[in-house]
Write a protein that holds these residues in place. Sequence first.
Motif, short mmCIF file in Angstrom:
data_model
loop_
_atom_site.label_atom_id
_atom_site.label_comp_id
_atom_site.label_asym_id
_atom_site.label_seq_id
_atom_site.Cartn_x
_atom_site.Cartn_y
_atom_site.Cartn_z
N UNK A 1 0.84 -1.21 0.00
CA UNK A 1 0.00 0.00 0.00
C UNK A 1 0.87 1.25 0.00
N UNK B 1 3.84 1.55 -1.10
CA UNK B 1 4.42 1.66 -2.44
C UNK B 1 3.41 2.28 -3.41
N UNK B 2 2.17 1.82 -3.34
CA UNK B 2 1.12 2.34 -4.22
C UNK B 2 0.88 3.83 -3.97
N UNK B 3 0.88 4.23 -2.69
CA UNK B 3 0.62 5.62 -2.34
C UNK B 3 1.75 6.52 -2.83
N UNK B 4 2.98 5.99 -2.73
CA UNK B 4 4.12 6.81 -3.10
C UNK B 4 4.33 6.85 -4.60
N UNK C 1 2.12 6.85 -7.22
CA UNK C 1 0.74 6.91 -7.67
C UNK C 1 0.64 6.69 -9.18
N UNK D 1 2.59 2.99 -10.14
CA UNK D 1 2.12 1.72 -9.58
C UNK D 1 0.61 1.71 -9.35
N UNK D 2 0.11 2.75 -8.70
CA UNK D 2 -1.32 2.78 -8.37
C UNK D 2 -2.18 2.82 -9.63
N UNK E 1 -1.59 2.03 -12.91
CA UNK E 1 -1.66 0.81 -13.74
C UNK E 1 -2.43 -0.32 -13.06
N UNK E 2 -2.23 -0.46 -11.74
CA UNK E 2 -2.92 -1.53 -11.03
C UNK E 2 -4.43 -1.31 -11.07
N UNK E 3 -4.83 -0.06 -10.83
CA UNK E 3 -6.25 0.26 -10.84
C UNK E 3 -6.84 0.02 -12.23
N UNK F 1 -5.72 -1.99 -14.60
CA UNK F 1 -5.73 -3.42 -14.92
C UNK F 1 -6.85 -4.13 -14.18
N UNK F 2 -7.01 -3.79 -12.91
CA UNK F 2 -8.04 -4.43 -12.09
C UNK F 2 -9.42 -4.09 -12.63
N UNK F 3 -9.57 -2.85 -13.01
CA UNK F 3 -10.84 -2.38 -13.55
C UNK F 3 -11.18 -3.11 -14.84
N UNK G 1 -10.03 -5.99 -15.95
CA UNK G 1 -10.30 -7.41 -15.72
C UNK G 1 -11.68 -7.58 -15.09
#
Lengths: 198, 198
Positions: free
Chosen positions: B28, B30-33, B35, B38-39, B41-43, B45-47, B49
């Motif tokens: 978390x 890492x994601x916050x720092x 943004x 990391x944050x 692309x993850x969001x 990709x998750x969205x 999928x």
Amino acid sequence: MASSEIDALTQALARLPGLGPRSARRAVLHLLKKREAAMAPLLRALDAVNERLATCCTCGNVDTTDPCSICADPRRDARMLCVVEDVSDLWALDRSRLFPGRFHVLGGRLSALEGVRPEDLTIDALIGRIAAGGIDEVVLAMNATLEGQTTAHYIADRIERFPVRVTQLAHGLPVGGELDYLDEGTLAQALRARRPVV
Amino acid sequence: MASSEIDALTQALARLPGLGPRSARRAVLHLLKKREAAMAPLLRALDAVNERLATCCTCGNVDTTDPCSICADPRRDARMLCVVEDVSDLWALDRSRLFPGRFHVLGGRLSALEGVRPEDLTIDALIGRIAAGGIDEVVLAMNATLEGQTTAHYIADRIERFPVRVTQLAHGLPVGGELDYLDEGTLAQALRARRPVV
Ligand SMILES: [Zn+2]
Ligand SMILES: [Zn+2]
């Protein structure tokens, strides 16, 4: 076997610290299989955090509000200020529930090697907070590394002229140790035995 | 220290296999720092999928298309069908790139203990695929557990009447071993030495 979307998700997870390709694959599979129980809450939480993410203008903490939940908490002892290098250090100390005051995140440590100078850190903002008054004690909670200690001494020099007690964590910390990796017992001991900076 | 949104994100990540509270906190942070790096692309990709997630009506694979990318791939040998217990087994076999055919996911294995009966698995759908013709060989790739082997024998009995070759993975597999945990070398050997079900 996976679509490009699933691949992208696996790669985004694999890049997180503590995860690798294998655990990312397992995590993705778990998310795909537990769509309601795992995928949906993760997506909602990530979305909410991403939407509202802010760096606290007062202390440098990362939170979903500015001022952050620590700066906004009236039960916190405003007379005590703990200076840390990084947000992860703030979180580690806060998790231990041993420090009742507020924090100041420097955003790093002085480093000749990496070219990090005082003006690259939030030291002026720290001086500003101390100059504004109301603070009795500044706890320097830098890492027990050479650069961390250099940073602590630099800050101690800069705030010498203010009527505040300047302390630092006791050096029960293992040499070279990073604050964020310590168990709470070690942290507690170091905090209890904190001593004035000479 | 963290807002309820950040707590919720930490908890959602901590529940993933292979992550715990500690690694979730680090992830978390890492994601916050990071943004943007990391944050975001993850969001995304998750969205993506989550938006398009589907269970393949043909084979039971989980993908973002139905039919899944394996069933839709014309280069796959439609005459070979590999039956697995779980999507994770399909992924493990597919990752090894050793099996050129298609798959069938049972959704579990027969278990008297857990009350899993033939009608709880996709065995009827499997029979349907075989009855439809065009398949020369059915590879039973159940786990080398008692329940996996019981399931394999049950299926072998059910498809005996069809003009297909029924094989199973060679038992070089460690006893009690789960397919998804094996290295590719072991998988390769087991697949090469597959033998007819007697
Ligand atoms: Zn703050
Ligand atoms: Zn399919």
